[in-house]
Scaffold this motif. Structure first.
Motif, PDB file in Angstrom:
ATOM      1  N   GLU A  67       0.819  -1.213   0.000  1.00 49.59           N
ATOM      2  CA  GLU A  67       0.000   0.000   0.000  1.00 49.59           C
ATOM      3  C   GLU A  67       0.853   1.263   0.000  1.00 49.59           C
ATOM      4  N   GLU A  68       2.053   1.203   0.575  1.00 49.41           N
ATOM      5  CA  GLU A  68       2.935   2.369   0.629  1.00 49.41           C
ATOM      6  C   GLU A  68       3.697   2.620  -0.676  1.00 49.41           C
ATOM      7  N   MET A  69       3.892   1.591  -1.446  1.00 48.38           N
ATOM      8  CA  MET A  69       4.780   1.673  -2.604  1.00 48.38           C
ATOM      9  C   MET A  69       4.340   2.677  -3.670  1.00 48.38           C
ATOM     10  N   PRO A  70       3.063   2.811  -3.993  1.00 49.60           N
ATOM     11  CA  PRO A  70       2.692   3.823  -4.998  1.00 49.60           C
ATOM     12  C   PRO A  70       3.057   5.253  -4.561  1.00 49.60           C
ATOM     13  N   ALA A  71       2.914   5.560  -3.287  1.00 48.30           N
ATOM     14  CA  ALA A  71       3.298   6.899  -2.817  1.00 48.30           C
ATOM     15  C   ALA A  71       4.793   7.104  -2.961  1.00 48.30           C
ATOM     16  N   MET A  72       5.569   6.083  -2.623  1.00 43.89           N
ATOM     17  CA  MET A  72       7.026   6.215  -2.775  1.00 43.89           C
ATOM     18  C   MET A  72       7.398   6.372  -4.246  1.00 43.89           C
ATOM     19  N   GLN A  73       6.733   5.631  -5.128  1.00 46.50           N
ATOM     20  CA  GLN A  73       7.001   5.757  -6.563  1.00 46.50           C
ATOM     21  C   GLN A  73       6.692   7.162  -7.063  1.00 46.50           C
ATOM     22  N   SER A  74       5.522   7.666  -6.708  1.00 45.80           N
ATOM     23  CA  SER A  74       5.125   9.007  -7.137  1.00 45.80           C
ATOM     24  C   SER A  74       6.111  10.052  -6.629  1.00 45.80           C
ATOM     25  N   TYR A  75       6.461   9.954  -5.373  1.00 44.08           N
ATOM     26  CA  TYR A  75       7.401  10.915  -4.779  1.00 44.08           C
ATOM     27  C   TYR A  75       8.778  10.786  -5.434  1.00 44.08           C
ATOM     28  N   TYR A  76       9.209   9.565  -5.674  1.00 42.49           N
ATOM     29  CA  TYR A  76      10.501   9.329  -6.316  1.00 42.49           C
ATOM     30  C   TYR A  76      10.535   9.952  -7.719  1.00 42.49           C
ATOM     31  N   TRP A 126      12.319  -6.429  12.293  1.00 39.92           N
ATOM     32  CA  TRP A 126      11.361  -7.252  13.023  1.00 39.92           C
ATOM     33  C   TRP A 126       9.915  -6.998  12.645  1.00 39.92           C
ATOM     34  N   ARG A 127       9.672  -6.046  11.777  1.00 39.58           N
ATOM     35  CA  ARG A 127       8.321  -5.835  11.279  1.00 39.58           C
ATOM     36  C   ARG A 127       8.428  -5.221   9.895  1.00 39.58           C
ATOM     37  N   MET A 128       7.351  -5.325   9.152  1.00 39.39           N
ATOM     38  CA  MET A 128       7.329  -4.726   7.823  1.00 39.39           C
ATOM     39  C   MET A 128       5.991  -4.054   7.611  1.00 39.39           C
ATOM     40  N   PRO A 129       5.969  -2.978   6.881  1.00 38.67           N
ATOM     41  CA  PRO A 129       7.140  -2.308   6.327  1.00 38.67           C
ATOM     42  C   PRO A 129       7.968  -1.646   7.429  1.00 38.67           C
ATOM     43  N   MET A 130       9.236  -1.514   7.154  1.00 36.33           N
ATOM     44  CA  MET A 130      10.152  -0.837   8.054  1.00 36.33           C
ATOM     45  C   MET A 130      10.973   0.097   7.175  1.00 36.33           C
ATOM     46  N   THR A 131      10.795   1.400   7.384  1.00 28.35           N
ATOM     47  CA  THR A 131      11.365   2.386   6.473  1.00 28.35           C
ATOM     48  C   THR A 131      12.215   3.393   7.230  1.00 28.35           C
ATOM     49  N   GLY A 144      12.363   3.128  11.431  1.00 23.88           N
ATOM     50  CA  GLY A 144      11.231   2.282  11.070  1.00 23.88           C
ATOM     51  C   GLY A 144      10.596   1.571  12.239  1.00 23.88           C
ATOM     52  N   SER A 145      10.732   2.099  13.430  1.00 24.10           N
ATOM     53  CA  SER A 145      10.282   1.380  14.620  1.00 24.10           C
ATOM     54  C   SER A 145       8.783   1.505  14.865  1.00 24.10           C
ATOM     55  N   VAL A 146       8.337   0.921  15.962  1.00 23.38           N
ATOM     56  CA  VAL A 146       6.923   0.905  16.345  1.00 23.38           C
ATOM     57  C   VAL A 146       6.361   2.310  16.393  1.00 23.38           C
ATOM     58  N   GLY A 147       5.140   2.433  15.939  1.00 26.20           N
ATOM     59  CA  GLY A 147       4.479   3.723  15.979  1.00 26.20           C
ATOM     60  C   GLY A 147       4.802   4.603  14.789  1.00 26.20           C
ATOM     61  N   ALA A 148       5.656   4.107  13.891  1.00 29.40           N
ATOM     62  CA  ALA A 148       5.989   4.894  12.713  1.00 29.40           C
ATOM     63  C   ALA A 148       4.745   5.015  11.839  1.00 29.40           C
ATOM     64  N   PRO A 149       4.440   6.226  11.401  1.00 34.12           N
ATOM     65  CA  PRO A 149       3.247   6.388  10.563  1.00 34.12           C
ATOM     66  C   PRO A 149       3.424   5.747   9.196  1.00 34.12           C
ATOM     67  N   LYS A 150       2.309   5.403   8.603  1.00 33.05           N
ATOM     68  CA  LYS A 150       2.308   4.849   7.254  1.00 33.05           C
ATOM     69  C   LYS A 150       2.927   5.866   6.304  1.00 33.05           C
ATOM     70  N   ILE A 151       3.737   5.370   5.377  1.00 34.22           N
ATOM     71  CA  ILE A 151       4.352   6.233   4.370  1.00 34.22           C
ATOM     72  C   ILE A 151       3.273   6.602   3.353  1.00 34.22           C
ATOM     73  N   ASP A 152       3.026   7.902   3.208  1.00 29.84           N
ATOM     74  CA  ASP A 152       2.117   8.398   2.183  1.00 29.84           C
ATOM     75  C   ASP A 152       2.699   9.711   1.657  1.00 29.84           C
ATOM     76  N   LEU A 153       2.077  10.267   0.627  1.00 28.56           N
ATOM     77  CA  LEU A 153       2.617  11.496   0.034  1.00 28.56           C
ATOM     78  C   LEU A 153       2.706  12.657   1.021  1.00 28.56           C
ATOM     79  N   LEU A 159       8.374  15.272   5.584  1.00 29.13           N
ATOM     80  CA  LEU A 159       9.633  14.790   6.138  1.00 29.13           C
ATOM     81  C   LEU A 159      10.801  14.893   5.169  1.00 29.13           C
ATOM     82  N   VAL A 160      10.601  14.489   3.930  1.00 31.02           N
ATOM     83  CA  VAL A 160      11.718  14.336   2.998  1.00 31.02           C
ATOM     84  C   VAL A 160      12.007  15.605   2.210  1.00 31.02           C
ATOM     85  N   THR A 161      10.981  16.325   1.781  1.00 32.45           N
ATOM     86  CA  THR A 161      11.213  17.514   0.955  1.00 32.45           C
ATOM     87  C   THR A 161      12.160  18.520   1.614  1.00 32.45           C
TER      88      THR A 161
END
Length: 167
Positions: A67-76, A126-131, A144-153, A159-161
């Motif tokens: 579910e996270e991969m399309p957002a990463m692709q678009s951002y990439y 120890w869990r996936m996704p781990m980013t 990428g630890s516990v409580g990390a929010p789902k990667i979305d646009l 965070l990244v921009t």
């Protein structure tokens, strides 16, 4: 998030307990990571100076991962010319190679199989996704630890921009 067969669950547990249990923290220098990508190229995290790098540990059977991969692709696609790199490390077993290749055919950022990568300095995955997000100076800015929010646009933009525009 759980393996879909007892054998996968057993193998995953064995992997989890055989790796170091420490984790890297935000603000620390990123550890080493090397990988032979699916297209045969070599990725070396320490050779990505002045690049912002997203390291994504995922598996084809992991629905949240996919579910996270399309957002990463678009951002990439929007930011790769600004120094953004992504490496996706598949934690799948060899019998799932075809599925990994099928999933990754939709994405232009590189991926590698876990067996073709050395990420042991990242500690236990120890869990996936781990980013992880690593800035231009090689400092971890998202773990990428516990409580990390789902990667979305919106998260990537927030965070990244700023890391891409920082000097």
């Amino acid at each position: 998030m759980y393996a879909k067969t007892p054998l996968r669950w057993f193998v995953l547990c064995c992997c989890l307990f055989s790796l170091p249990s420490w984790a890297i923290d935000v603000g620390e220098h990123a550890p080493g990571l090397t990988a032979k990508t699916l297209n045969g190229e070599t990725f070396d995290l320490h050779q990505q100076a002045n690049q912002v790098v997203i390291v994504n540990f995922w598996a084809s059977w992991c629905e949240p991962c996919r579910e996270e991969m399309p957002a990463m692709q678009s951002y990439y696609q929007r930011h790769k010319s600004e120094g953004l790199k992504i490496i996706a490390i598949s934690m799948d077993e060899p019998e799932d190679d075809a599925m990994v290749r099928k999933v990754m055919a939709s994405y232009s950022y590189p991926a590698a199989f876990q067996r073709d990568a050395d990420f042991s300095a990242f500690g236990r995955i120890w869990r996936m996704p781990m980013t992880y997000v690593i800035d231009k100076q090689g400092i971890v800015r998202k773990d990428g630890s516990v409580g990390a929010p789902k990667i979305d646009l919106p998260l990537l933009e927030k965070l990244v921009t700023p890391l891409l525009t920082a000097h």
